[in-house]
Design an enzyme around this catalytic site. Structure first.
Site: not given
Length: 414
Positions: A76, A207, A298, A302, A390
């Site tokens: 992605h 998200y 979560p 990570k 990220y």
């Protein structure tokens, strides 16, 4: 009957941390014994994380564990952030100059490493009991356990690696005063997660911050969806039949012209939200790695990536120590790992706080969340900061053959 044995590294836990450590040590010519209380079937089916940093992917490829990952992993470019009736794409590849994320379930990584260790004649010992570690502050720590046939093993080691998770025995075996810090934060909500036979409704992970609570849309394969809802911390899963879950997901993700694909729910669970860091990540000749040393909520994806980073560093350090008698990297191990741990802990805390609705949240806090989100999607600098952490802001270096000192191999300890 008791069998007395000898190995170089005793590993407690056959999750991704312990398995990968065993594999990496073998590449450096170091022997290990890896033990696990659960069955192989359980370890290979336990649903956990699935989002891999590009640095994790590159490491797995470099150590011969990338074949199925490359064939089946879903690469992605970034994520979507949704709030206040808007959905914004965060293109991490553009923001970082080429780094990406890959969805490949932790269960599949576990299967890959177990297969590799089994093929090498070094399969983990599953379904052990009465596991204990002792003499941790000596030159010959001891790992003892009872195998699945009832035979007791006492294994003298050079070092022991605690990769047995938050509830494992290794961290709890450190005597009082051995840990100088136990930092913890519990959150007043949890995640209700489902695995569903429902093709993903989007090309990227979503998200979503919604007044009803956070929601996450992810996937495991092109046919299997992985979705989450924020629920109260003490929620009873029986209150969430399938016919309640799908409408609530549809409400939180709702946008004009877009619809959520539903399907049969295959698995359902509730995950508590916690941040936890233990320091140092070493006591004598016991080294902690992964969830045994730290837990993150979560939200920032990570946990698995930190475990991989820990054991990549630990394997390099232990190979140098055992093969070459060089203790410099083992001395630097905890400080090196904790720099990444705290950066990732901050990201996970920040994303969690920005996207979840607290039980007693007022308008002031809600407006602060929305202000952060609007800044994130309108400022390239802010977006790049998120993207960098990220996707894995620092490469993972497993190269025990070099003679680089700690400061050059691990700049964080300079």
């Amino acid at each position: 009957m008791t069998v007395h044995e000898r190995t170089q590294v005793g590993i407690v836990g056959a999750g991704p941390a312990g398995l990968l450590l065993s594999h990496l040590l073998s590449l450096g010519g170091v022997d290990s014994v890896c033990v696990e209380t659960r069955s192989r079937a359980y370890c290979e089916s336990r649903q956990r994380a699935g989002m891999l940093e590009s640095t994790t992917v590159e490491l797995l490829r470099a150590v011969g564990l990338g074949d199925r990952l490359d064939a089946e992993g879903l690469e992605h470019d970034g994520i979507y952030l949704q709030f206040d009736g808007e959905r914004h794409h965060m293109n991490f590849r553009e923001l970082t100059g080429g780094r990406w994320i890959t969805i490949y379930a932790q269960t599949e990584i576990v299967k890959d490493i177990i297969a590799a260790r089994t093929a090498a004649g070094a399969a983990p010992q599953f379904e052990v009991s009465n596991t204990a570690v002792s003499a941790l502050d000596t030159a010959r720590p001891v790992l003892s356990y009872t195998d699945a046939r009832g035979m007791r093993h006492v294994v003298t080691c050079d070092v022991i690696a605690g990769c047995d998770g938050f509830h494992g025995i290794t961290r709890r075996s450190i005597p009082g005063g051995g840990l100088t810090m136990l930092a913890e934060r519990s959150y007043p909500y949890a995640w209700l997660g489902i695995l569903a036979a429902a093709p993903p409704s989007t090309d990227e992970v979503i998200y979503c911050r919604h007044d009803n609570g956070f929601a996450l849309h992810s996937m495991r394969t092109p046919e299997i969806g992985r979705l989450y809802l924020q629920v109260p911390a003490d929620e009873d899963i029986s209150r969430w039949p399938d016919e309640r879950i799908w409408p609530e997901l549809a409400t939180r993700f709702a946008l004009p012209g877009w619809s959520l694909t539903s399907g049969p729910v295959l698995q359902k669970s509730i995950t508590p939200m916690r941040s936890f860091v233990a320091a140092p990540m070493r006591f004598g000749n016991l080294f902690l790695a992964g969830d045994a040393a730290h837990i993150v909520p979560p939200t920032g994806a990570k946990g698995l990536n930190l475990a991989v980073a820990d054991v990549t560093a630990l394997a390099t350090a232990l190979i140098r120590l055992i093969r070459d008698g060089d203790a410099e990297l083992t001395a630097a191990y905890s400080d090196h790992c904790l720099e990444r741990v705290w950066r990732s802990t901050h990201l996970s805390w920040w994303m969690t706080s920005m996207l979840h609705i607290a039980p007693d949240q007022d308008q002031f806090e809600s407006e602060l969340q929305l202000a952060q989100l609007r800044h994130l999607v309108s400022s390239r600098t802010a977006a790049a900061s998120l993207a960098e952490t990220y996707t894995g802001y620092r490469p993972l270096r497993f190269d025990p053959s070099t003679r680089l000192d700690a400061a050059r191999l691990w700049p964080s300890v300079a």
